[in-house]
Write a protein that holds these residues in place. Sequence first.
Motif, mmCIF file in Angstrom:
data_model
loop_
_atom_site.group_PDB
_atom_site.id
_atom_site.type_symbol
_atom_site.label_atom_id
_atom_site.label_comp_id
_atom_site.label_asym_id
_atom_site.label_seq_id
_atom_site.Cartn_x
_atom_site.Cartn_y
_atom_site.Cartn_z
ATOM 1 N N LYS A 162 0.833 -1.203 0.000
ATOM 2 C CA LYS A 162 0.000 0.000 0.000
ATOM 3 C C LYS A 162 0.869 1.253 0.000
ATOM 4 O O LYS A 162 0.574 2.237 -0.697
ATOM 5 N N GLU A 186 0.838 4.346 -2.763
ATOM 6 C CA GLU A 186 0.622 5.739 -2.354
ATOM 7 C C GLU A 186 1.774 6.628 -2.829
ATOM 8 O O GLU A 186 1.555 7.744 -3.310
ATOM 9 N N SER A 210 -9.777 -0.675 -2.512
ATOM 10 C CA SER A 210 -9.357 -1.478 -1.367
ATOM 11 C C SER A 210 -10.308 -2.666 -1.251
ATOM 12 O O SER A 210 -11.256 -2.794 -2.041
ATOM 13 N N LEU A 220 -2.223 -5.288 -5.749
ATOM 14 C CA LEU A 220 -2.421 -5.131 -4.312
ATOM 15 C C LEU A 220 -3.741 -5.748 -3.853
ATOM 16 O O LEU A 220 -3.805 -6.384 -2.796
ATOM 17 N N TYR A 221 -4.790 -5.588 -4.679
ATOM 18 C CA TYR A 221 -6.122 -6.099 -4.337
ATOM 19 C C TYR A 221 -6.683 -6.907 -5.517
ATOM 20 O O TYR A 221 -7.596 -6.459 -6.216
#
Length: 492
Positions: A182, A186, A255, A286-287
């Motif tokens: 994460k 970012e 998310s 990531l997801y």
Amino acid sequence: MNTDGDSVTNSSKFAEFKDLTAEELKCKANEYFKRKEYEDAIELYSMAIEKDSNNAILYGNRSFAYLKTECFGYAFTDASRAIEIDKNYIKGYYRRAEAQMANGRFKQALKDFETVVKFCPNDRDAKIKCQECKKIVNQKAFEKAISVDTLKRSVAESIDFESMTIDDTYDGPKIVDGKITKEFVEELLDTFKEEKRLHRKYAYKLILDARELFSKSKTLVDIEIPKGKKFTVCGDIHGQFYDLLNIFKLNGYPSEDNPYLFNGDVVDRGSFSVECILVLFAFKILYPNHLFIARGNHESETMNKIFGFEGEVKEKYSKQMYDLFTEVFECLPLAHCLNKKILVMHGGLFSKDNIKLDDIRNFDRFRQPPEDGLMCDILWSDPMPAEGRQPSKRGVGCQFGPDITENFLKLNNLDYIIRSHEVKDNGYEVAHGGKCITVFSAPNYCDRMGNLGAFINFNGGDELIPKYTTFKEVPHPDKKPMCYSSNLFSMM
């Protein structure tokens, strides 16, 4: 801006002009065209054509207006009609070449460009476009020749990832131990916001990991939205990175509690397509079960060559990386089904009846889009108000009416469809009695259309009721749309 179906002439909006001559109507239409009010210009040219149907200039002008609204099929038809009326009308050949080119029909476009150059040997713009078009035709012929009896090697397999070194001066986001975190994503967003680049090694890592995930996806992905849980569907992004950031500002970052589906055309047109696609790939890694991307008609080699993505990747990274993106795009799913009730795909429905969801599920998608058939329709088709089907205003796919939508839904036990693919003034449009929804998420498309963007939110459960959020464009750095396209496509 809504370009569904044929232009409606003599509307109440222009009732005061009904007694004007064709020439007077043409002058009025030209004024609207200059103000970039292309739909109104089309309507007035159509009124003029009703009064003088053998005027090549009227068809040529309307063809140009259709090009501006991306109705390339209509633009081709009008340009051809202009040439039929007057074989010496050079602008007709020029407009027809533009329309053919926009759909990737380079050999046909080349013939018309050659005609323009023959009649206007001092037209520098025409000569440049003719030369560029000839290069593409020759390149495609060469690629076809060397591909015969040759097993194509995957670009992914040819990448020596481990040998890529990172200079000590690089201060951007880094992938540690091969894992996307994460914090990395970012930092990636902040890096791109400041117009800095991700190191090529990490960019390759994102693309390779995304390729692995998408290659394992189904062609039709079933998504279950639990009761009371949020789910968001976005339409075309088209390389408008700063507007993508605004979507995240308005609706939250992807998310596990805030899943997204991006419904194709992430790249092309806008000049921050690399940033858009790499960020979405990072969120996908990531997801993986909460970020979905469908293939659009612009996730293809032909469109990327015309509308800027190929040039952008080459400028920011390399030809090899562009070829890798092409491989990933061939892995993208063609459609998604929400709670077995809503079919979401980029373009629309089909040129023939009795298509079932299993036909989509069983389709071999790992290819470049063909010019007809199921895959072509999913990526290219558009709804129209009239019943039945008509040839596409784009020259690819078809236009389908409310009866086609109703029959498809009944056959597959669906409630409605969601698609994208078209600019809408309000960012979305509900058509076919609520059974066909269009969502478009690139506000002020190409910095000139003045439209809002939109996305759709759902709360999971038995009834998926769409909630629409609309938004305006936000400022972006001074890079014009398609600034990475070649001179050949500057008119687009």
